[in-house]
Design an enzyme around this catalytic site. Structure first.
Site, PDB file in Angstrom:
ATOM      1  N   CYS A   1      13.555  11.479   5.634  1.00  0.00           N
ATOM      2  CA  CYS A   1      13.687  11.167   7.061  1.00  0.00           C
ATOM      3  C   CYS A   1      15.114  11.394   7.555  1.00  0.00           C
ATOM      4  O   CYS A   1      15.335  11.596   8.734  1.00  0.00           O
ATOM      5  CB  CYS A   1      13.249   9.732   7.313  1.00  0.00           C
ATOM      6  SG  CYS A   1      14.097   8.571   6.229  1.00  0.00           S
TER       7      CYS A   1
ATOM      8  N   LYS B   1       0.848  -1.194   0.000  1.00  0.00           N
ATOM      9  CA  LYS B   1       0.000   0.000   0.000  1.00  0.00           C
ATOM     10  C   LYS B   1       0.883   1.243   0.000  1.00  0.00           C
ATOM     11  O   LYS B   1       1.500   1.589   1.003  1.00  0.00           O
ATOM     12  CB  LYS B   1      -0.906   0.047   1.248  1.00  0.00           C
ATOM     13  CG  LYS B   1      -1.981   1.113   1.081  1.00  0.00           C
ATOM     14  CD  LYS B   1      -2.409   1.748   2.380  1.00  0.00           C
ATOM     15  CE  LYS B   1      -1.713   3.027   2.708  1.00  0.00           C
ATOM     16  NZ  LYS B   1      -1.921   4.152   1.811  1.00  0.00           N
TER      17      LYS B   1
ATOM     18  N   GLU C   1       9.729  16.740  14.770  1.00  0.00           N
ATOM     19  CA  GLU C   1       9.981  16.558  13.338  1.00  0.00           C
ATOM     20  C   GLU C   1       9.079  17.497  12.529  1.00  0.00           C
ATOM     21  O   GLU C   1       7.857  17.453  12.662  1.00  0.00           O
ATOM     22  CB  GLU C   1       9.705  15.107  12.915  1.00  0.00           C
ATOM     23  CG  GLU C   1      10.122  14.857  11.477  1.00  0.00           C
ATOM     24  CD  GLU C   1       9.796  13.448  10.976  1.00  0.00           C
ATOM     25  OE1 GLU C   1       8.685  12.962  11.242  1.00  0.00           O
ATOM     26  OE2 GLU C   1      10.656  12.854  10.306  1.00  0.00           O
TER      27      GLU C   1
ATOM     28  N   GLU D   1      10.248   1.813  10.245  1.00  0.00           N
ATOM     29  CA  GLU D   1      11.197   2.887   9.908  1.00  0.00           C
ATOM     30  C   GLU D   1      10.443   4.195  10.074  1.00  0.00           C
ATOM     31  O   GLU D   1       9.562   4.514   9.271  1.00  0.00           O
ATOM     32  CB  GLU D   1      11.683   2.735   8.463  1.00  0.00           C
ATOM     33  CG  GLU D   1      12.450   1.453   8.179  1.00  0.00           C
ATOM     34  CD  GLU D   1      13.817   1.412   8.834  1.00  0.00           C
ATOM     35  OE1 GLU D   1      14.314   2.481   9.247  1.00  0.00           O
ATOM     36  OE2 GLU D   1      14.379   0.312   8.957  1.00  0.00           O
TER      37      GLU D   1
END
Ligand code: NDP
Length: 459
Positions: free
Chosen positions: A277, A168, A364, A243
């Site tokens: 990331c 997905k 973040e 992750e």
């Protein structure tokens, strides 16, 4: 207009409901995406294909990976065009970062598989044979920032080890996953080996994580979503690779070579509009070279080309951090505004004057926004670098002590005098809230297989 469909059992099919894929460049509708809520059809197809696929030899599956790589490579310009269209990133980034790496992921795991050695452990009176069996059906869930790059990083080792797949992609950037599906049907990959379903994460993503016949989940995305995935999958004892997010530091020591450091740190700050990331969104600079570094960094920033961020709602989130930074006492050294043009653009933004413990410097942001902090000693640099909940990556820039400092950073990966220099054999993954597990080379092979031992007693 592109019409995206699910790939199930070798057929392109769709539910009745669709929603729009919007261009971040100018807000136009570029594709329609099926809103899939049910994963049963894909599970049935993957189950049916399992024994045929796992019955092939490892070398036969390596050949399939090469065929996928060949086909992607022969259409690499089209692949880059589609990735650029869907994400808004400049064509050269889509070509040299995304498309190139997507091809290489298949190529790398084909070659890696061919070179895998059998694992045996001798005892005085017996031999242990380690077998790596397929897990079965695996669920692969990936984010929007490097769409096919990150999805193919999972698809290739999952196929190599004999699993069938339900993938997905992010609903925000589904086009190149659809392209991969077409490549696989064109080259005749057996039906049901790779199934791709599209839709909203909390609907079809959640359905994949919940399904009892999907035995492993490899997830790349935000830490908050990772928590939901882990909470759903853990009680079912699924194998889980997570992750997750990062807030990485670029650490510039007093002996850094600014010729390589300034462009390197700039790239770490703003490549893909800061939406990687691994990006270095906190720049820590030794106070003795602060003025020199900053004048060069801000000057070179003027000619650094970036694209828009992924969509308007992400732009608003990123801009809310620029506002927060001002409330927290930060001053804007560059950028800070939304350019007056269509699309989800933000000026590359550099913020000084903030505590390294401020929210802006520890949460973040995942956009073209960087905070700058000064330090006076090695210990202070290390303590600042380690002062977030994240531990994904980092870089150290120094002529003489890069490795010594790097060893003290609590992150899964640290580069010295470079950034995003990737060898696909090495472990990739984060510590702390940046994730659980490792990908890459043998680590991916380990995740996508069940290691079983057969101990044979000698006569
Ligand atoms: P999200 O966590 O929002 O989404 C990641 C994927 O999960 C998407 O496909 C999403 O679908 C899906 N999803 C959402 N909710 C669920 C659910 N309940 N169950 C299952 N799947 C779900 O991340 P973003 O797409 O916003 O990506 C950005 C994040 O990814 C950043 O935090 C970044 O740091 C991280 N990232 C980490 C990397 C690493 O290697 N550590 C690499 C790249 C990015 P949908 O989009 O359709 O909602």
């Amino acid at each position: 207009m592109i019409r995206i469909e699910n790939l199930i059992g070798g057929e392109f099919v769709s539910p009745t409901e669709f929603f729009d894929d919007i261009s971040p460049l100018d807000g136009t509708v570029i594709a329609t995406i099926p809103r899939t809520k049910n994963v049963e059809g894909a599970v049935t197809a993957a189950e049916k294909a399992q024994s045929q696929w796992s019955g092939l030899s490892l070398l036969q599956r390596c050949d399939w990976l090469d065929k996928i790589a060949d086909s992607l490579e022969s259409q690499i310009d089209e692949l880059a065009r589609l990735e650029s269209l869907d994400t808004g990133k400049p064509h050269h980034v889509a070509l040299n970062v995304d498309a190139d790496r997507s091809v290489n992921n298949f190529r790398f795991f084909a070659e890696f598989g061919r070179n895998m050695k059998s694992e045996t452990f001798e005892m005085p009176d017996a031999t242990n044979y380690v077998m790596r069996k397929p897990i079965g059906i695996v669920g692969l869930i990936s984010p929007w920032n490097l769409p096919l790059y990150l999805l193919s990083w999972k698809v290739a080792p999952a196929l190599l080890m004999g699993n069938t797949i339900i993938a997905k992609p992010s609903e925000i950037t589904p086009i190149t996953a659809h392209f991969l599906g077409k490549v696989c049907t064109d080259i005749g990959l057996p039906d049901g080996v790779l199934n791709i379903v599209h839709g909203y994460g909390p609907e079809i993503g959640q359905a994949i994580v919940e399904h009892p016949k999907i035995k492993a989940i490899s997830f790349t995305g935000g830490t908050a979503t990772g928590k939901i995935v882990a909470a759903t999958a853990a009680p079912m004892f699924k194998k889980l690779s997570l992750e997750l997010g990062g807030k990485n530091a670029s650490i510039i020591m007093e002996d850094a070579d600014l010729e390589i450091t300034v462009p390197g740190v700039l790239r770490a700050s703003f490549l893909n509009s800061g939406q990687i990331c691994l990006c270095g969104s906190r720049v820590l600079v030794h106070s003795s070279i602060y003025e020199d570094f900053m004048s060069k960094y801000l000057e070179q920033l003027q000619s650094f080309e970036i694209g828009p961020v992924i969509n308007d709602s992400h732009r608003d989130k990123v801009m809310s951090y620029v506002q927060l930074a001002k409330q927290e006492g930060g001053h804007i050294l560059a950028g800070g505004n939304i350019p007056d043009k269509p699309g989800s653009w933000i000026e590359p933004t550099v913020i000084g004057g903030l505590s390294h413990k401020s929210r802006t410097a520890t949460e973040e942001i995942f956009g073209p926004v960087v905070t700058i902090h000064q330090f006076d000693s090695d210990d202070e640099a290390i303590q600042m670098a380690n002062s977030t909940q994240y531990g994904l990556a980092g870089s150290v820039w120094s002529k003489n002590k890069g490795r010594v400092i790097a060893e003290k950073i609590d992150s899964g990966m640290v580069w010295v005098n470079t950034w995003l220099h990737r060898d696909l054999r090495v472990p990739f993954g984060g510590v702390k809230d940046s994730g659980v597990g490792r990908e890459g080379g043998m680590w991916s092979v380990g995740f996508f297989s069940e290691a079983v031992n057969i101990c044979v007693m000698e006569d």
